[in-house]
Design an enzyme around this catalytic site. Structure first.
Site, PDB file in Angstrom:
ATOM      1  CG  ASP A   1      41.312  41.948  47.080  1.00  5.89           C
ATOM      2  OD1 ASP A   1      41.640  42.464  48.245  1.00  5.89           O
ATOM      3  OD2 ASP A   1      40.275  41.222  46.957  1.00  5.89           O
TER       4      ASP A   1
ATOM      5  CE  LYS B   1      44.210  37.152  50.889  1.00  7.53           C
ATOM      6  NZ  LYS B   1      43.168  38.232  51.087  1.00  7.53           N
TER       7      LYS B   1
ATOM      8  N   GLY C   1      38.354  41.423  43.186  1.00  3.54           N
ATOM      9  CA  GLY C   1      38.484  40.991  41.414  1.00  3.54           C
ATOM     10  C   GLY C   1      37.552  40.213  41.503  1.00  3.54           C
ATOM     11  N   GLY C   2      36.941  40.372  40.290  1.00  2.00           N
ATOM     12  CA  GLY C   2      35.876  39.101  39.688  1.00  2.00           C
ATOM     13  C   GLY C   2      34.625  39.276  40.438  1.00  2.00           C
ATOM     14  CG  ASP C   3      30.608  36.910  42.130  1.00  3.16           C
ATOM     15  OD1 ASP C   3      29.755  37.609  41.782  1.00  3.16           O
ATOM     16  OD2 ASP C   3      30.653  36.557  43.279  1.00  3.16           O
TER      17      ASP C   3
ATOM     18  CG  MET D   1      43.503  32.046  42.287  1.00  6.08           C
ATOM     19  SD  MET D   1      43.121  32.107  43.987  1.00  6.08           S
ATOM     20  CE  MET D   1      41.669  31.031  43.901  1.00  6.08           C
TER      21      MET D   1
END
Length: 265
Positions: free
Chosen positions: A35, A57, A88-90, A171
């Site tokens: 990503d 995205k 990204g992240g979890d 977001m």
């Protein structure tokens, strides 16, 4: 030959915040689907002959639609490849892991979910904000800003969220005005401390702090880039004394990678 998908959380931005298992699996994958929030240094950890495909995205910019990404993942695993799906992240926190895992399970294909450090927790920590702290907050909630207040098909109860001690909005940078207005209308004090953390954990991290009422104006002046996380609650006030991270001191080369022992799957 049997393939397998590894749905890996890459962490919140800084590449050496990936888990040891996530890094080991990435280094051994045949195919890497990654990503846009994944650090380039992480993608470089893949084997030299691994296939690397960017499927990122961003806000209003989709390289591939989610259904296409899922189909691509299934196709490579079905062909016998070990695939690192790097998110990204979890992966379980707004990372479409449920859709992708369901597609793999429906196709009878093997997969593993590899947890990562969520930006919902890491971004506040890197701004000196503990999401819970005795005397300030005993609970927190994480919500997506895409489910904006007033959205016709929204299932998010913003009236209930207004009363959670610490609220973390992912977001939601482009909807901050609406989020703040809705929370205040639902009973959250306009004077509640709030912060937006942009590009957390990286050399480009920036933090804007204000009250809930004043945050939209402060953000218009700051013009922060995405990704960014909104944190609302009394714990935000702790950042004035607990802020410890100095973005300019982040190592350029991330030499920690070279010190990690390579392990087999």
């Amino acid at each position: 030959m049997s393939g397998k998908a590894y749905l890996i959380g890459a962490g919140p931005g800084r590449p050496d915040l990936i888990t040891v298992r996530g890094l080991n699996l990435l280094r051994q994958a045949d195919v890497v689907l990654y990503d846009w929030l994944v650090a380039p240094q992480l993608v470089d950890q893949a084997r030299p002959n691994a296939v690397r495909i960017f499927v990122g995205k961003a806000h209003d910019r989709h390289t591939l639609e989610q259904d296409t990404i899922t189909d691509l993942l299934v196709e490579y695993v079905r062909a016998g490849h070990h695939v690192a799906r790097l998110k990204g992240g979890d992966p379980s926190v707004f990372g479409h892991v449920g859709e992708e895992a369901q597609a793999l399970a429906s196709a009878g294909l093997a997969f593993e979910i590899v947890p990562g450090v969520s930006s919902a927790l890491a971004a506040p920590a890197y701004a000196g904000i503990p999401v819970t702290s005795r005397g300030y907050s005993t609970a927190f909630a994480v919500v997506t800003g895409h489910e904006a207040p007033g959205k016709a098909d929204s299932t998010t109860d913003w009236n209930a969220l207004a009363h959670i001690p610490t609220l973390i909005v992912l977001m939601g940078l482009h909807r901050v005005d609406l989020v703040c207005t809705t929370l205040i209308a639902a009973g959250r004090a306009a004077s509640t401390p709030a912060a937006v953390i942009s590009r957390a954990t990286t050399r480009e991290q920036r933090v804007v702090r204000a009250t809930l009422a004043d945050l939209p104006a402060a953000l218009r002046e700051a013009n922060l880039p995405t990704p960014a996380i909104l944190v609302i609650g009394e714990v935000v006030g702790l950042g004035a004394t607990l802020e410890w991270f100095v973005p300019s001191l982040v190592e350029e080369g991330f030499e920690a990678f070279e010190r990690l022992e390579q392990r087999t799957i």
